[in-house]
Each structure stands twice: as C-alpha cells, then as structure tokens.
Design an enzyme around this catalytic site. Structure first.
Site, PDB file in Angstrom:
ATOM      1  N   VAL A  55       1.001  -1.142   0.209  1.00  0.00           N
ATOM      2  CA  VAL A  55       0.176  -0.066  -0.096  1.00  0.00           C
ATOM      3  C   VAL A  55       0.843   1.132  -0.041  1.00  0.00           C
ATOM      4  CG1 VAL A  55      -1.774   1.285   1.185  1.00  0.00           C
ATOM      5  CG2 VAL A  55      -1.990  -1.209   1.505  1.00  0.00           C
ATOM      6  N   GLU A  56       1.105   1.860  -1.023  1.00  0.00           N
ATOM      7  CA  GLU A  56       1.880   2.874  -1.219  1.00  0.00           C
ATOM      8  C   GLU A  56       1.106   4.246  -0.794  1.00  0.00           C
ATOM      9  OE1 GLU A  56       4.688   1.427  -5.126  1.00  0.00           O
ATOM     10  OE2 GLU A  56       3.131   3.273  -5.350  1.00  0.00           O
ATOM     11  N   ASN A  57       1.871   5.369  -0.606  1.00  0.00           N
ATOM     12  CA  ASN A  57       1.331   6.769  -0.022  1.00  0.00           C
ATOM     13  C   ASN A  57       2.329   7.753  -1.047  1.00  0.00           C
ATOM     14  OD1 ASN A  57       1.383   9.122   1.992  1.00  0.00           O
ATOM     15  ND2 ASN A  57      -0.206   7.445   2.626  1.00  0.00           N
ATOM     16  N   ALA A  58       1.420   9.006  -1.184  1.00  0.00           N
ATOM     17  CA  ALA A  58       2.342  10.305  -1.969  1.00  0.00           C
ATOM     18  C   ALA A  58       3.232  10.568  -1.011  1.00  0.00           C
ATOM     19  CB  ALA A  58       1.154  11.184  -2.088  1.00  0.00           C
ATOM     20  N   TYR A  60       6.073   9.122   0.011  1.00  0.00           N
ATOM     21  CA  TYR A  60       6.665   7.662  -0.246  1.00  0.00           C
ATOM     22  C   TYR A  60       7.112   6.683   1.000  1.00  0.00           C
ATOM     23  CZ  TYR A  60       6.932   8.968  -5.112  1.00  0.00           C
ATOM     24  OH  TYR A  60       6.763   9.451  -6.472  1.00  0.00           O
ATOM     25  N   CYS A  65       4.836  -2.714   2.812  1.00  0.00           N
ATOM     26  CA  CYS A  65       5.085  -3.670   1.997  1.00  0.00           C
ATOM     27  C   CYS A  65       4.112  -4.745   2.393  1.00  0.00           C
ATOM     28  CB  CYS A  65       6.423  -4.395   2.077  1.00  0.00           C
ATOM     29  SG  CYS A  65       7.883  -3.123   1.723  1.00  0.00           S
ATOM     30  N   GLU A  67       4.182  -7.857   2.764  1.00  0.00           N
ATOM     31  CA  GLU A  67       4.922  -8.885   3.718  1.00  0.00           C
ATOM     32  C   GLU A  67       4.306  -8.362   5.313  1.00  0.00           C
ATOM     33  OE1 GLU A  67       8.001  -8.991   0.695  1.00  0.00           O
ATOM     34  OE2 GLU A  67       6.507  -7.670   1.316  1.00  0.00           O
ATOM     35  N   CYS A  99      12.213  -6.908   1.229  1.00  0.00           N
ATOM     36  CA  CYS A  99      12.978  -6.031   1.486  1.00  0.00           C
ATOM     37  C   CYS A  99      13.754  -6.344   2.767  1.00  0.00           C
ATOM     38  CB  CYS A  99      12.471  -4.738   1.171  1.00  0.00           C
ATOM     39  SG  CYS A  99      11.459  -4.159   2.769  1.00  0.00           S
TER      40      CYS A  99
END
Length: 144
Positions: A55-58, A60, A65, A67, A99
């Site tokens: 789940v990304e976010n503006a 960053y 992740c 996992e 990662c």
C-alpha cells in the site's frame, strides 16, 4: 522449476492455497507510484492464512510492503506463530524477495519458517528466514 519443499513445508494442497492467496493479494495492491504490485500470504501455526498487499502513499516513506501488511493482519487477530509465507509479484524472470525491513519484521517471529519466493509464472524457491537474514538480531538478543 520448483524446488522440493522443506520437510516442515505445508502439505501440497495447503502450499498451493498459500501460493494462490499471495497471487490474489497482489491484485489488491495499491501502487500508483511504483506500479510494482506485491502480494503476500502468511500461514500461521494454527493453519490460518492472512494475506496482504503493498500500500503506497504520496509521502513515499509511509507506504507499507505486502509482507508487513500480512504480518500485521495476523498479529491484530492474535496470531504470533508462523510456519510459512508466500510472496508474489509481476517480476518476469526473477524471484521476488522481501526487502530488508520486511526481513527484520519477519525475524521478530523466529528464523525457522519457510519463505516461498515466486516468479510471475508461479514457479518458486523456498528459503528459511534464517537464510534470508543471516546473523540476525531478534527478541532473544535483548536478554543477553
């Protein structure tokens, strides 16, 4: 090709379900910036599977992740003992690997569990978490 699962691996049907759930979770990934969807499925010691996606976010650095999402879901439901995790991505000819931050979060819950690293075509290799994070630092080290 597929490597033989480790002796402690989930039975064939459970393993196929774990791999399937990681691919399904990948479909839910929110990754408008990287366009790099990842899904993970975590098998608890009691046999339950918790899935997660990235789940990304503006902003960053606030992204999370797949996992860690799966682990946090399991923890929030009272599970702290894990047997295996499968990770899926769209990387063509390469196996997806967690990662460093995810490896350390996974390590919090032991080193003797299996991580199935997959390719987009469904083939996989299996590694013990200890192989992915050798000479690691964990909760028992705080007692030394």
């Amino acid at each position: 090709g597929r490597q033989r699962p480790a002796p402690s691996a989930p039975p064939g049907e459970s393993l196929q379900l774990l791999l399937h759930r990681s691919r399904e979770a990948k479909k839910c990934a929110y990754c408008p910036y990287s366009r790099f969807p990842v899904g993970a499925a975590l098998l608890t010691a009691s046999g339950e599977i918790f899935s997660g996606c990235n789940v990304e976010n503006a902003c960053y650095s606030l992204g999370v992740c797949a996992e860690r999402t799966a682990i946090q879901k399991a923890i929030s439901e009272g599970h702290t003992s894990f047997k295996a995790m499968a990770i899926a991505s769209d990387m063509g000819d390469h196996f997806i690997t967690p990662c460093g931050a995810c490896r350390q979060v996974m390590r919090e819950f032991g080193t003797d569990w299996d991580v199935y690293l997959t390719k987009a075509d469904g083939t996989y290799i299996v590694k013990k978490l200890e192989e992915l994070l050798p000479l690691s630092f964990g909760p028992e080290d705080l007692k030394k």
